[in-house]
Scaffold this active site. Structure first.
Site: not given
Length: 252
Positions: A15, A17, A36, A84, A145, A158, A162, A193
């Site tokens: 899914s 990116l 995945d 990803c 990110s 998050y 990152k 996304t």
């Protein structure tokens, strides 16, 4: 490094990116393994892409799962890995119900940072035995990110994870240079996304308007385009590249 007839592993490839990247690199002639979670659409996507594409159900935090995905490269050598896979549950450090849940923070770091490192280390170990092609053995692209630099309210876990990916980039490139393996990261901004596309159209438009130019959400195909260029440009190494239309995120 040319992609034609080379092996590519894309984690989170079912899914967003990751999917756009898998599609683009497959179109460039690569043999793609989409890794995945078992409940993802990975199997149907691999079937749709057809020849030169397979699905490997995998949790990136599992050594066994990642090794199983890497074992699928029997006909062609693994030359490129694109990480990803990631999660981004929002939560304030102090919320209405008290302090940030420690297990949730740990889970985000486990998937986004430790999972990325798990794939990096195992893939690099596989790549280092390959013959040199134009002076290199492989390329690993990680996904950071802009939250690594412009973390917003509610992004403590998050942003930390990152920022860790960004911090890993240069040291990994230096570590793996002796094996002729390059490492770069892409730090995308606001992209189309599945999470963002679930917002109302007015909210999507408002987010896109924050981007100086082009004033819109980024397209996954543009992320994939940059990944392809990183793979093919031998001087790109040890760099985290912001792909964000010059946005600098506000506090919220």
């Amino acid at each position: 490094m040319k992609l034609d007839n080379q092996g590519v592993l894309v984690t989170g490839g079912a899914s967003g990116l990751g999917l756009a990247t898998a599609q683009r690199l497959h179109k460039a002639g690569a043999h793609v393994v989409i890794a995945d979670l078992p409940g993802s659409a990975g199997e149907s996507i691999a079937a749709e892409l057809g020849e030169r594409c397979t699905f490997a159900p995998a949790d990136v935090t599992s050594e066994a799962d990642v090794q199983a995905a890497l074992s699928q490269f029997t006909d062609v050598p693994l030359r490129t890995v694109v990480n990803c896979a990631g999660i981004a549950p929002p939560k304030r450090i102090i919320g209405r119900n008290g302090p940030h849940d420690l297990d949730q923070f740990r889970k985000v770091v486990e998937v986004n940072l430790i999972g990325t490192f798990n794939v990096l280390r195992l893939a690099a170990d596989s790549m280092r035995t390959h013959e040199l092609v134009d002076g290199e053995r492989g390329v690993i692209v990680m996904t950071a990110s802009i939250a690594a630099f412009d973390g917003q309210i509610g992004q403590a876990a998050y942003s930390s994870s990152k920022a860790g990916v960004h911090g890993l980039t240069l040291t990994a490139a230096r570590d793996l240079a002796e094996h002729a393996i390059r490492v770069c990261s892409v730090a995308p901004g606001i992209f189309e996304t599945p999470m963002l596309l679930g917002l109302p159209p007015a909210a999507q438009k408002a987010l896109g308007a924050q981007v100086p130019h082009p004033s819109r959400l980024g397209k996954p195909e543009e992320f994939a385009q940059l990944v392809e260029h990183i793979v093919e440009n031998p001087m790109l190494n040890g760099e985290t590249i912001r792909l964000d239309g010059a946005i600098r995120m506000p506090p919220k």
